[in-house]
Design a protein around this motif. Structure first.
Motif, PDB file in Angstrom:
ATOM      1  N   ALA A 159     -12.836  40.485 -24.863  1.00 31.50           N
ATOM      2  CA  ALA A 159     -12.744  40.242 -26.306  1.00 31.50           C
ATOM      3  C   ALA A 159     -12.652  41.546 -27.087  1.00 31.50           C
ATOM      4  O   ALA A 159     -11.788  41.713 -27.966  1.00 31.50           O
ATOM      5  N   SER A 160     -13.538  42.491 -26.775  1.00 27.34           N
ATOM      6  CA  SER A 160     -13.527  43.746 -27.520  1.00 27.34           C
ATOM      7  C   SER A 160     -12.286  44.573 -27.191  1.00 27.34           C
ATOM      8  O   SER A 160     -11.748  45.283 -28.049  1.00 27.34           O
ATOM      9  N   VAL A 161     -11.803  44.464 -25.946  1.00 34.51           N
ATOM     10  CA  VAL A 161     -10.621  45.231 -25.547  1.00 34.51           C
ATOM     11  C   VAL A 161      -9.378  44.700 -26.260  1.00 34.51           C
ATOM     12  O   VAL A 161      -8.540  45.471 -26.745  1.00 34.51           O
ATOM     13  N   LEU A 162      -9.250  43.376 -26.329  1.00 33.52           N
ATOM     14  CA  LEU A 162      -8.120  42.793 -27.054  1.00 33.52           C
ATOM     15  C   LEU A 162      -8.151  43.200 -28.526  1.00 33.52           C
ATOM     16  O   LEU A 162      -7.117  43.557 -29.110  1.00 33.52           O
ATOM     17  N   ALA A 163      -9.346  43.142 -29.129  1.00 37.16           N
ATOM     18  CA  ALA A 163      -9.463  43.516 -30.547  1.00 37.16           C
ATOM     19  C   ALA A 163      -9.121  44.986 -30.750  1.00 37.16           C
ATOM     20  O   ALA A 163      -8.425  45.353 -31.704  1.00 37.16           O
ATOM     21  N   ARG A 164      -9.597  45.829 -29.856  1.00 36.28           N
ATOM     22  CA  ARG A 164      -9.336  47.266 -29.974  1.00 36.28           C
ATOM     23  C   ARG A 164      -7.866  47.586 -29.740  1.00 36.28           C
ATOM     24  O   ARG A 164      -7.274  48.432 -30.419  1.00 36.28           O
ATOM     25  N   ALA A 165      -7.248  46.894 -28.778  1.00 31.80           N
ATOM     26  CA  ALA A 165      -5.828  47.139 -28.502  1.00 31.80           C
ATOM     27  C   ALA A 165      -4.969  46.770 -29.702  1.00 31.80           C
ATOM     28  O   ALA A 165      -4.022  47.483 -30.045  1.00 31.80           O
ATOM     29  N   ARG A 166      -5.277  45.650 -30.358  1.00 39.28           N
ATOM     30  CA  ARG A 166      -4.530  45.284 -31.563  1.00 39.28           C
ATOM     31  C   ARG A 166      -4.722  46.321 -32.654  1.00 39.28           C
ATOM     32  O   ARG A 166      -3.793  46.665 -33.384  1.00 39.28           O
ATOM     33  N   PHE A 167      -5.949  46.816 -32.765  1.00 40.47           N
ATOM     34  CA  PHE A 167      -6.260  47.789 -33.810  1.00 40.47           C
ATOM     35  C   PHE A 167      -5.505  49.097 -33.607  1.00 40.47           C
ATOM     36  O   PHE A 167      -4.929  49.644 -34.546  1.00 40.47           O
ATOM     37  N   VAL A 168      -5.491  49.617 -32.385  1.00 39.85           N
ATOM     38  CA  VAL A 168      -4.896  50.933 -32.161  1.00 39.85           C
ATOM     39  C   VAL A 168      -3.377  50.915 -32.224  1.00 39.85           C
ATOM     40  O   VAL A 168      -2.749  51.972 -32.235  1.00 39.85           O
ATOM     41  N   THR A 169      -2.762  49.729 -32.285  1.00 36.01           N
ATOM     42  CA  THR A 169      -1.310  49.699 -32.462  1.00 36.01           C
ATOM     43  C   THR A 169      -0.910  49.988 -33.898  1.00 36.01           C
ATOM     44  O   THR A 169       0.263  50.216 -34.183  1.00 36.01           O
ATOM     45  N   VAL A 170      -1.890  49.996 -34.829  1.00 40.67           N
ATOM     46  CA  VAL A 170      -1.595  50.319 -36.225  1.00 40.67           C
ATOM     47  C   VAL A 170      -1.079  51.751 -36.297  1.00 40.67           C
ATOM     48  O   VAL A 170      -1.760  52.695 -35.917  1.00 40.67           O
ATOM     49  N   GLY A 171       0.142  51.907 -36.761  1.00 34.40           N
ATOM     50  CA  GLY A 171       0.723  53.237 -36.891  1.00 34.40           C
ATOM     51  C   GLY A 171       1.119  53.884 -35.580  1.00 34.40           C
ATOM     52  O   GLY A 171       1.426  55.066 -35.530  1.00 34.40           O
ATOM     53  N   SER A 172       1.113  53.115 -34.495  1.00 36.97           N
ATOM     54  CA  SER A 172       1.442  53.689 -33.198  1.00 36.97           C
ATOM     55  C   SER A 172       2.948  53.858 -33.046  1.00 36.97           C
ATOM     56  O   SER A 172       3.733  53.409 -33.874  1.00 36.97           O
ATOM     57  N   ALA A 173       3.299  54.512 -31.953  1.00 39.33           N
ATOM     58  CA  ALA A 173       4.721  54.696 -31.670  1.00 39.33           C
ATOM     59  C   ALA A 173       5.405  53.352 -31.416  1.00 39.33           C
ATOM     60  O   ALA A 173       4.755  52.333 -31.237  1.00 39.33           O
ATOM     61  N   GLU A 174       6.722  53.395 -31.389  1.00 35.64           N
ATOM     62  CA  GLU A 174       7.512  52.170 -31.215  1.00 35.64           C
ATOM     63  C   GLU A 174       7.145  51.456 -29.919  1.00 35.64           C
ATOM     64  O   GLU A 174       6.957  52.089 -28.878  1.00 35.64           O
ATOM     65  N   PRO A 175       7.011  50.131 -29.952  1.00 37.54           N
ATOM     66  CA  PRO A 175       6.689  49.388 -28.724  1.00 37.54           C
ATOM     67  C   PRO A 175       7.787  49.552 -27.677  1.00 37.54           C
ATOM     68  O   PRO A 175       8.907  49.948 -27.982  1.00 37.54           O
ATOM     69  N   VAL A 176       7.438  49.239 -26.440  1.00 37.08           N
ATOM     70  CA  VAL A 176       8.416  49.312 -25.354  1.00 37.08           C
ATOM     71  C   VAL A 176       9.091  47.959 -25.241  1.00 37.08           C
ATOM     72  O   VAL A 176       8.636  47.076 -24.519  1.00 37.08           O
ATOM     73  N   PHE A 177      10.174  47.803 -25.984  1.00 35.45           N
ATOM     74  CA  PHE A 177      10.834  46.500 -26.060  1.00 35.45           C
ATOM     75  C   PHE A 177      11.406  46.078 -24.714  1.00 35.45           C
ATOM     76  O   PHE A 177      11.297  44.919 -24.324  1.00 35.45           O
ATOM     77  N   ALA A 178      12.031  47.004 -23.997  1.00 32.91           N
ATOM     78  CA  ALA A 178      12.671  46.652 -22.724  1.00 32.91           C
ATOM     79  C   ALA A 178      11.642  46.166 -21.710  1.00 32.91           C
ATOM     80  O   ALA A 178      11.875  45.184 -20.996  1.00 32.91           O
ATOM     81  N   ALA A 179      10.497  46.843 -21.640  1.00 28.71           N
ATOM     82  CA  ALA A 179       9.468  46.442 -20.681  1.00 28.71           C
ATOM     83  C   ALA A 179       8.970  45.036 -20.969  1.00 28.71           C
ATOM     84  O   ALA A 179       8.754  44.231 -20.061  1.00 28.71           O
ATOM     85  N   ALA A 180       8.800  44.725 -22.257  1.00 30.27           N
ATOM     86  CA  ALA A 180       8.331  43.390 -22.635  1.00 30.27           C
ATOM     87  C   ALA A 180       9.371  42.341 -22.267  1.00 30.27           C
ATOM     88  O   ALA A 180       9.048  41.277 -21.732  1.00 30.27           O
ATOM     89  N   ALA A 181      10.628  42.624 -22.564  1.00 28.82           N
ATOM     90  CA  ALA A 181      11.698  41.663 -22.273  1.00 28.82           C
ATOM     91  C   ALA A 181      11.846  41.437 -20.772  1.00 28.82           C
ATOM     92  O   ALA A 181      12.057  40.305 -20.318  1.00 28.82           O
ATOM     93  N   ASP A 182      11.717  42.506 -19.990  1.00 32.34           N
ATOM     94  CA  ASP A 182      11.883  42.398 -18.540  1.00 32.34           C
ATOM     95  C   ASP A 182      10.797  41.543 -17.893  1.00 32.34           C
ATOM     96  O   ASP A 182      11.005  40.982 -16.808  1.00 32.34           O
ATOM     97  N   ALA A 183       9.641  41.455 -18.540  1.00 34.88           N
ATOM     98  CA  ALA A 183       8.524  40.715 -17.952  1.00 34.88           C
ATOM     99  C   ALA A 183       8.672  39.206 -18.082  1.00 34.88           C
ATOM    100  O   ALA A 183       8.026  38.450 -17.351  1.00 34.88           O
TER     101      ALA A 183
END
Length: 240
Positions: A159-183
């Motif tokens: 629970a805390s890891v999911l919440a923290r992961a969502r939080f740290v994406t604020v202002g983060s670098a661009e997501p890895v779109f290809a990796a997500a699509a490939d999965a």
């Protein structure tokens, strides 16, 4: 007279601190509460319509989650994510996700597979459009797998890891779109065959696809860190 028994469909009562926590967590994730923003008791009381006690209890939990930072008699404020935190959160998150997939897929029903299909459709659509909503899709996907792993301890720990992961994406670098699509295809195939090992492998492949991205984030953080902080970044632990 005997005390009436609650009906079977009565919703369980929630503690005020949990209600307040959920509201504050949502406000942090959607940007209503910004990184670095100071939290004032009186303002929170007016906004949430509760006393200081549940607010302080909720803030204490947010501190444990790493989303709020406090220093006695100085400040209580929303934390500011760093590249190191981003790397650490996602390294741990994908570890939980791999374990959850291994346990969840063999338990899937047809309804579960359909629900997963809907989540994967969002991933595919947003990845193709290079839409940052893919971040939320990946978080929702991992949360779904954790929920269906049927392990209360895993649910609690993640629970805390999911919440923290969502939080740290604020202002983060661009997501890895290809990796997500490939999965998408491999996760769908694992769900169809109720194959936990294949599901875990698909999550691992997604994590591997993000590895270079996470290393770049950590390197960028290292470039701007003070010497003492840089040593901590370098030794922050293994990648995903």
């Amino acid at each position: 007279m005997p005390v009436p028994q609650p009906s079977a469909d009565a919703a369980p009562r929630r503690l005020l601190r949990d209600v307040v926590f959920d509201k504050m967590l949502a406000a942090i994730h959607d940007g209503t509460l910004q990184p670095g923003e100071r939290l004032n008791d009186d303002e929170l009381v007016r906004w949430l319509g509760v006393s200081r006690t549940p607010i302080r209890e909720a803030i204490a939990k947010l501190v444990d989650y790493g989303l709020v930072e406090m220093e006695a008699n100085r400040y209580t404020r929303i934390a500011t994510p760093t590249g190191r935190q981003y790397h650490e959160a996602f390294s741990v998150l994908f570890g939980f996700a791999e374990l959850a997939a291994r346990w969840a897929f063999p338990r899937f029903t047809d309804e579960d597979t359909d629900a997963l299909d809907a989540l994967l459709a969002d991933v595919r659509t947003h990845a193709a459009a290079r839409d940052r909503a893919v971040d939320d899709d990946v978080h929702a996907l991992i949360g779904f797998l954790v929920d269906h792993a049927d392990n209360a301890l895993l649910t609690k720990l993640s629970a805390s890891v999911l919440a923290r992961a969502r939080f740290v994406t604020v202002g983060s670098a661009e997501p890895v779109f290809a990796a997500a699509a490939d999965a998408v295809a491999s996760l769908r195939d694992a769900a169809t065959h109720r194959d936990g090992e294949a599901g875990a492998a698909a999550v691992r492949a997604l994590a591997d696809g993000m590895a270079d991205h996470l290393d770049a984030v950590r390197a960028a953080d290292l470039a701007t860190a003070e010497p003492e902080e840089a040593a901590l970044v370098i030794t922050s632990g293994p990648g995903i």
